[in-house]
Design a protein around this motif. Structure first.
Motif, PDB file in Angstrom:
ATOM      1  N   ARG A 340       0.835  -1.196   0.000  1.00  0.00           N
ATOM      2  CA  ARG A 340       0.000   0.000   0.000  1.00  0.00           C
ATOM      3  C   ARG A 340       0.873   1.250   0.000  1.00  0.00           C
ATOM      4  NH1 ARG A 340      -2.133  -3.352   4.066  1.00  0.00           N
ATOM      5  NH2 ARG A 340      -1.089  -2.090   5.641  1.00  0.00           N
ATOM      6  N   HIS A 363      -2.886  10.214   3.927  1.00  0.00           N
ATOM      7  CA  HIS A 363      -4.112   9.419   3.853  1.00  0.00           C
ATOM      8  C   HIS A 363      -3.774   8.008   3.378  1.00  0.00           C
ATOM      9  CE1 HIS A 363      -6.507  13.268   3.712  1.00  0.00           C
ATOM     10  NE2 HIS A 363      -5.393  13.684   3.142  1.00  0.00           N
ATOM     11  N   ASP A 364      -4.476   7.016   3.914  1.00  0.00           N
ATOM     12  CA  ASP A 364      -4.331   5.668   3.375  1.00  0.00           C
ATOM     13  C   ASP A 364      -5.285   5.486   2.198  1.00  0.00           C
ATOM     14  OD1 ASP A 364      -6.862   5.244   4.444  1.00  0.00           O
ATOM     15  OD2 ASP A 364      -6.157   3.983   6.098  1.00  0.00           O
ATOM     16  N   SER A 366      -8.068   4.127   1.928  1.00  0.00           N
ATOM     17  CA  SER A 366      -9.485   4.352   2.227  1.00  0.00           C
ATOM     18  C   SER A 366      -9.800   5.823   2.486  1.00  0.00           C
ATOM     19  CB  SER A 366      -9.895   3.524   3.446  1.00  0.00           C
ATOM     20  OG  SER A 366      -9.259   4.012   4.622  1.00  0.00           O
ATOM     21  N   GLN A 368      -8.553   7.496   5.062  1.00  0.00           N
ATOM     22  CA  GLN A 368      -8.383   7.811   6.479  1.00  0.00           C
ATOM     23  C   GLN A 368      -7.041   8.498   6.702  1.00  0.00           C
ATOM     24  OE1 GLN A 368      -8.467   4.437   9.104  1.00  0.00           O
ATOM     25  NE2 GLN A 368      -8.304   5.668  10.958  1.00  0.00           N
TER      26      GLN A 368
END
Length: 416
Positions: A340, A363-364, A366, A368
């Motif tokens: 990721r 941010h990841d 998703s 978040q």
């Protein structure tokens, strides 16, 4: 660290401990001039080129960065930065002043007494012992507490500080009273470190269930049990040596702390003794190599990113601001190891009548927010937005206490 530098630093440490400070200063100065001069620029990017972060980046409301003279010994706004009227002549002299007091910060303590820091609740003294040792602490309990499960923030002070001083400078008790959470201030013992620095740089104090990390973690667990704390909303933050130890705690106890705050601190594993700590603080090439080679414990590399908020002044001559970048890079490396990547956005802002800053948000996939970085332009080595009633604060920066609290509110986890 090169053999020659390591030998020189070891000898300088022995000279310092025996009180022969001038000889130690001369030795280290001569060694550094021989080819190991620390990077004292305000550049904070990781020159390794290995940062596994997606290149999505945008800047809003661009404000020019403040650029005071690199060796001025103070931030652009003239904040307290030395214990005497004369400024250090170089970044080496500044760092050596830290070394001679056991890695103590440089800015002078305030001469005034601390204000009422109880903020309406109770500020209780206590002591905790486990097989690794005993540490005193103070615990703030807000007046609104009536047995309900409240959050807990563990605050790790910097060198030469104590709980009262750190509470006054960060104003965290005032926020705890307003927002209803507990604040735990473990206190480093002078017997463990003459300058009361947390021993983040000692190999024996960097691992789970050993040394000071075990004391802090077990103390945290005891407070959680005793006061019915919401175990999914426990956080740890610190300044300087305390910031470095907060990173140690996040790496080794990801199930205990839902998020961490690292102010003017260092990445995990950046040093293993006093000489390598000196090099890491000044961000030498060998210090960066040491950190890259050590990395996280193998057993922890597959675990989650512990959400982290980083504050650092870009004119910090005690702990090079590049260390803040490397804190984030360590977590990003963990994240990218699972295939990721993180997306980063940034904006510039300005505190009215104060410092400008760059606020980066990670941010990841998703969406978040898992990490934030606040680089405060023109600020030195002190708690951003803190009160002058405490030591090592910079009132002209954005409030690190407010922003850490906001960040912590967004992150919780299942009960450990």
């Amino acid at each position: 660290m090169t053999d020659a530098l390591h030998a020189a630093m070891a000898k300088a440490t022995r000279l310092t401990r025996s009180g022969r400070l001038d000889e130690a200063a001369t030795l280290i100065r001569r060694t550094l001039r021989g080819g190991f001069a620390p990077d004292t620029s305000s550049k904070t990017s990781d020159s390794s080129g290995q940062e596994p972060i997606d290149g999505s980046f945008r800047v809003i409301d661009d404000i020019p960065q403040l650029t005071p003279p690199p060796d001025s010994g103070e931030s652009a706004h003239g904040s307290r930065h030395t214990a005497s009227a004369s400024a250090p002549s170089s970044a080496f002299d500044a760092a050596f002043r830290s070394l001679r007091t056991g890695l103590g910060p440089m800015m002078a303590k305030p001469s005034r007494t601390h204000p009422d820091i109880q903020a309406g609740g109770q500020f209780m003294a206590g002591s905790f012992t486990n097989p690794a040792g005993t540490r005193a602490y103070k615990l703030y309990i807000p007046s609104g507490y009536h047995g309900q499960a409240l959050p807990l923030i563990v605050m790790l002070h910097g060198c030469t500080q104590d709980p009262d001083d750190f509470a006054a400078g960060t104003r965290m008790n005032v926020l705890a009273e307003r927002e209803e959470f507990f604040v735990l201030y473990p206190e480093q013992a002078s017997e463990a470190n003459l300058s009361r620095c947390w021993n983040w740089f000692k190999a024996g104090d960097q691992h789970r269930d050993h040394g000071e990390p075990s004391i802090i973690a077990d103390m945290t667990r005891q407070i959680v049990r005793t006061h019915g704390i919401n175990a999914g909303r426990v956080y740890v933050a610190g300044l300087s040596a305390g910031g470095a130890m907060a990173m140690v705690m996040g790496v080794n106890y990801p199930e205990l702390y839902a998020a961490i705050g690292v102010h003017s601190g260092l990445p995990y594993g950046a040093a293993h003794d006093l000489p390598s700590a000196f090099a890491a603080m000044q961000q030498g090439e060998t210090a960066a190599l040491l950190q890259r080679e050590s990395g996280f414990p193998a057993a922890l590399k597959a675990l989650r990113i512990v959400p982290t908020i980083v504050f650092h002044g870009d004119r910090d001559t005690t702990v090079h601001p590049g260390n803040g970048d490397r804190v984030l890079t360590q977590w990003a490396t963990v994240h990218s190891g699972a295939g990721r990547k993180l997306r980063v956005t940034a904006n510039r802002g300005q505190v009215p009548q104060g410092h400008s800053y760059t606020h980066s948000i990670y941010h990841d996939a998703s969406g978040q927010i898992v990490m934030e970085q606040w680089l405060v332009h023109g600020a030195g080595h002190g708690w951003s937005g803190g009160s002058p009633q405490g030591s090592y604060t910079d009132p002209k920066g954005p409030s690190a206490s407010e922003e850490m609290l906001r960040f912590f509110r967004k992150h919780s986890q299942g009960k450990p």
